[in-house]
Design a protein around this motif. Structure first.
Motif, PDB file in Angstrom:
ATOM      1  N   ALA A 178     -52.534 -44.232 -80.737  1.00  0.00           N
ATOM      2  CA  ALA A 178     -54.017 -45.563 -80.949  1.00  0.00           C
ATOM      3  C   ALA A 178     -53.079 -46.241 -82.398  1.00  0.00           C
ATOM      4  CB  ALA A 178     -55.208 -45.755 -81.129  1.00  0.00           C
ATOM      5  N   TYR A 179     -52.285 -45.445 -83.795  1.00  0.00           N
ATOM      6  CA  TYR A 179     -53.653 -45.513 -84.602  1.00  0.00           C
ATOM      7  C   TYR A 179     -51.930 -45.602 -85.432  1.00  0.00           C
ATOM      8  CZ  TYR A 179     -57.888 -43.699 -85.600  1.00  0.00           C
ATOM      9  OH  TYR A 179     -58.986 -43.982 -85.341  1.00  0.00           O
TER      10      TYR A 179
ATOM     11  N   ASP B  47     -59.725 -39.521 -85.813  1.00  0.00           N
ATOM     12  CA  ASP B  47     -61.078 -40.841 -85.800  1.00  0.00           C
ATOM     13  C   ASP B  47     -61.865 -40.418 -86.971  1.00  0.00           C
ATOM     14  OD1 ASP B  47     -60.105 -42.335 -83.549  1.00  0.00           O
ATOM     15  OD2 ASP B  47     -61.305 -40.962 -82.195  1.00  0.00           O
TER      16      ASP B  47
ATOM     17  N   ILE C 148     -59.846 -47.843 -86.849  1.00  0.00           N
ATOM     18  CA  ILE C 148     -58.679 -48.182 -85.632  1.00  0.00           C
ATOM     19  C   ILE C 148     -58.492 -49.371 -85.139  1.00  0.00           C
ATOM     20  CG2 ILE C 148     -60.772 -47.603 -84.032  1.00  0.00           C
ATOM     21  CD1 ILE C 148     -58.837 -46.309 -82.094  1.00  0.00           C
ATOM     22  N   ILE C 149     -59.428 -50.221 -84.399  1.00  0.00           N
ATOM     23  CA  ILE C 149     -59.534 -51.525 -85.071  1.00  0.00           C
ATOM     24  C   ILE C 149     -59.155 -52.286 -86.474  1.00  0.00           C
ATOM     25  CG2 ILE C 149     -60.655 -54.087 -83.957  1.00  0.00           C
ATOM     26  CD1 ILE C 149     -62.228 -51.885 -81.695  1.00  0.00           C
TER      27      ILE C 149
ATOM     28  N   VAL D 289     -62.939 -53.888 -87.342  1.00  0.00           N
ATOM     29  CA  VAL D 289     -64.401 -53.622 -87.634  1.00  0.00           C
ATOM     30  C   VAL D 289     -64.305 -52.596 -88.404  1.00  0.00           C
ATOM     31  CG1 VAL D 289     -65.468 -52.696 -85.369  1.00  0.00           C
ATOM     32  CG2 VAL D 289     -63.874 -54.548 -85.015  1.00  0.00           C
TER      33      VAL D 289
ATOM     34  N   SER E 229     -65.116 -49.006 -86.118  1.00  0.00           N
ATOM     35  CA  SER E 229     -64.303 -48.357 -85.832  1.00  0.00           C
ATOM     36  C   SER E 229     -64.066 -46.912 -84.870  1.00  0.00           C
ATOM     37  CB  SER E 229     -63.147 -49.675 -84.576  1.00  0.00           C
ATOM     38  OG  SER E 229     -62.292 -49.911 -85.848  1.00  0.00           O
ATOM     39  N   SER E 230     -63.797 -46.229 -86.284  1.00  0.00           N
ATOM     40  CA  SER E 230     -63.219 -44.977 -86.368  1.00  0.00           C
ATOM     41  C   SER E 230     -64.265 -44.930 -85.632  1.00  0.00           C
ATOM     42  CB  SER E 230     -62.388 -45.449 -87.322  1.00  0.00           C
ATOM     43  OG  SER E 230     -60.900 -45.381 -87.399  1.00  0.00           O
TER      44      SER E 230
ATOM     45  N   CYS F 100     -65.273 -44.456 -82.054  1.00  0.00           N
ATOM     46  CA  CYS F 100     -64.384 -43.494 -81.517  1.00  0.00           C
ATOM     47  C   CYS F 100     -64.936 -42.390 -81.335  1.00  0.00           C
ATOM     48  CB  CYS F 100     -63.156 -44.030 -82.310  1.00  0.00           C
ATOM     49  SG  CYS F 100     -61.816 -43.482 -80.680  1.00  0.00           S
TER      50      CYS F 100
END
Length: 149
Positions: A39-40, A82, A92-93, A96, A99-100, A103
């Motif tokens: 994801a990152y 995260d 991650i987003i 936002v 967001s991490s 998560c």
């Protein structure tokens, strides 16, 4: 809401996955955690370490095709990643901010479920409260037979 929503998302993930029969449930979760591990990659902020992390999670996901334990370990690794991203890296987003963090709160819920073998929540509830269909949600003491119908 910063804590409650991610926990509810983790619980919803577990409940929805419970609708999938084994061994497909385990294999799907191996694929899901492999995706989470990457994801990152598009700009997480840790440079080449992002690739190293993805390789480790991919290995765990591959082993997770046959082992819930490796899937759980991969989710815990992602939890740590995260947390690092929340404190030092990029979320991650990107738009936002927390967001991490969300998560990192959600992932351990999934990890614990995986580490106990990824059981179907529906089957666990049925086993705990019996299949009598009588409507009462009072569990029977162990060793006692189900009441007659």
């Amino acid at each position: 809401m910063t804590i409650v929503a991610p926990i509810l998302i983790g619980v919803a993930y577990v409940c929805l996955n419970s609708l999938i029969r084994e061994p497909h449930r385990r294999r799907l979760n191996a694929v899901m955690v492999a995706g989470a591990g990457a994801a990152y990659l598009s700009g997480g902020g840790f440079g080449l370490w992002e690739f190293a992390f993805t390789a480790v999670v991919t290995y765990c996901a591959y082993r997770g095709l046959d082992s819930w334990t490796f899937i759980g370990i991969a989710w815990l690794l992602h939890t740590a990643w995260d947390a690092l991203h929340h404190v030092y890296g990029n979320p991650i987003i990107p738009f936002v901010e927390h967001s991490s963090l969300g998560c990192a709160i959600c992932d351990p819920v999934i990890a614990v479920w995986c580490l106990v073998g990824g059981p179907s929540v529906v089957e666990v509830i049925r086993a705990r409260f019996g299949r009598s269909g009588s409507g009462d949600a009072v569990p029977r003491p162990e060793g006692q037979p189900a009441p007659p119908r």
